[in-house]
Design an enzyme around this catalytic site. Structure first.
Site, short mmCIF file in Angstrom:
data_model
loop_
_atom_site.label_atom_id
_atom_site.label_comp_id
_atom_site.label_asym_id
_atom_site.label_seq_id
_atom_site.Cartn_x
_atom_site.Cartn_y
_atom_site.Cartn_z
CG HIS A 1 -3.63 0.84 8.65
ND1 HIS A 1 -3.66 -0.43 8.12
CD2 HIS A 1 -4.62 0.89 9.58
CE1 HIS A 1 -4.61 -1.13 8.71
NE2 HIS A 1 -5.21 -0.35 9.60
NE ARG B 1 -0.70 -0.09 5.00
CZ ARG B 1 0.07 0.72 5.71
NH1 ARG B 1 0.40 1.91 5.23
NH2 ARG B 1 0.52 0.34 6.90
CE1 TYR C 1 3.96 1.78 8.22
CE2 TYR C 1 3.31 3.46 9.79
CZ TYR C 1 3.02 2.67 8.70
OH TYR C 1 1.80 2.77 8.08
#
Length: 369
Positions: free
Chosen positions: A272, A268, A282
């Site tokens: 999120h 992706r 991250y």
């Protein structure tokens, strides 16, 4: 003289199982066919239609992010990067098949027949967003991680008991495979040979948790083996490969051969969800760049251009069509009467609990002003 029995080596067995999961791929990153024997039986018109859907959905993702930032949408989970995984698997289905989506799987619902206006209302939390038109065989996107896997086992068993030539398909992410519902669902479906397809969209991160911290298993596909389910690892950025393995899984299921688990290796590009996640905290720029080179739309575009089926003009035309469709759908959603708290209470219960009756009167008075 009897030969001495060899000592059982559990580690050797594990290594042997994990070594069997080679990734299925038909198109490489440059759109070249690398496995002619696996080419699916799709006409030129179908290949173009699949590309059109992927382009349309990429535009929908871009516009949905914008609308969310404007406060015109509510919950939204970005989909860019996962178009091949989502749309090519849905393209392998029939209208009688049931989709039990996760919260990122709204595109599959739309191409299964859900009006875009309904999808926007779902994002806003409006009850009409969960009222699907007759003939759209799907449930609303599941918010609870992995819960759709148990539901899919039940729906698939129902399909089998009714003798229908159909399947139930569901989706979760890599993080979903760590949920108890994941194991319960695939085991139940396997035990009853229910016509189910379980898709694990391994987009490398369960929110901020990287896949290598999610599980020690070398693949997520191998998790189906323990339940006796045929399982496959596929390049989730390769639309043709995803279509091929899903089509074969469906054929097996309607023949009464039971469920299949499919792990799609995908990515992706966005966060999120739009609810405050920041992927730059991250994920590295190098990782993003590596996966952007595998973009499913770019790869499929190169393949179609080489066949003389696609060009920049066609793509721009479809981009404009998508923008117009989205503009009309959001306008229609804006015209739907706003949902009130009392409406939600009225449709939630057949008989309202006493504690809510008191709150109902309070909100009714507020709404009357």
């Amino acid at each position: 003289m009897a030969t001495q029995k060899k000592t059982f080596d559990a580690v050797e067995v594990l290594n042997e199982i994990e070594s069997k999961f080679d990734m299925v791929q038909i198109l490489d990153q440059e759109g070249n066919i690398v496995n002619e024997d696996l080419m699916p039986d799709l006409t030129d018109e179908q290949l173009v239609e699949l590309m059109e859907r992927m382009v349309w959905t990429r535009v929908l993702d871009q516009r949905s992010i914008s609308l969310n930032r404007q406060g015109r949408l509510g919950f939204y989970a970005p989909t860019a990067g996962q178009e091949a995984s989502q749309l090519a698997s849905q393209y392998a289905l029939e209208s009688d098949d049931y989709i039990l989506p996760g919260y990122r799987d709204v595109p599959q619902l739309i191409w299964q027949g859900l009006p875009l206006t309904k999808a926007f209302l779902f994002s806003r939390g409006h009850f009409e967003g969960n009222q699907f038109p007759e003939g759209v065989n799907a449930l609303s996107p599941q918010i609870i991680i992995g819960a759709q896997y148990v539901q899919t086992a039940g729906v698939a068993l129902g399909i089998k008991k009714r003798g229908k030539d159909a399947v139930a398909i569901t989706y979760t992410g890599d993080g979903g495979t760590s949920q108890g519902d994941f194991y319960e669902g695939i085991n139940f479906a396997s035990a009853y040979k229910a016509p189910a397809i379980f898709v694990v969209q391994n987009n490398q991160y369960a929110i901020s948790t990287p896949r290598d911290l999610q599980t020690n298993a070398k693949t997520l596909a191998q998790k189906g083996v323990a339940s006796g389910i045929p399982s496959v690892l596929v390049d989730g950025m390769d639309a043709l490969a995803v279509y091929k393995v899903t089509k074969e899984a469906r054929e097996r299921a309607v023949k009464g051969e039971g469920p299949t688990l499919i792990e799609t290796m995908t990515y992706r590009y966005g966060p999120h969800t739009m609810a405050g996640d920041d992927p730059t905290r991250y994920r590295t720029e190098e990782t993003d760049t590596e996966w952007e080179a595998k973009d499913p739309i770019i790869r499929f575009r190169k393949f179609l251009e080489a066949k003389g089926l696609w060009n920049e003009e066609k793509e721009n035309e479809h981009i404009e069509k998508a923008k117009e469709d989205i503009k009309n759908a959001i306008k229609e959603a804006d015209g739907v009467e706003k949902q009130t708290v009392t409406q939600l209470m009225e449709i939630m219960y057949d008989e309202m609990p006493s504690n809510l009756k008191e709150q109902y009167e309070v909100y009714k008075e507020k709404e009357s002003k």
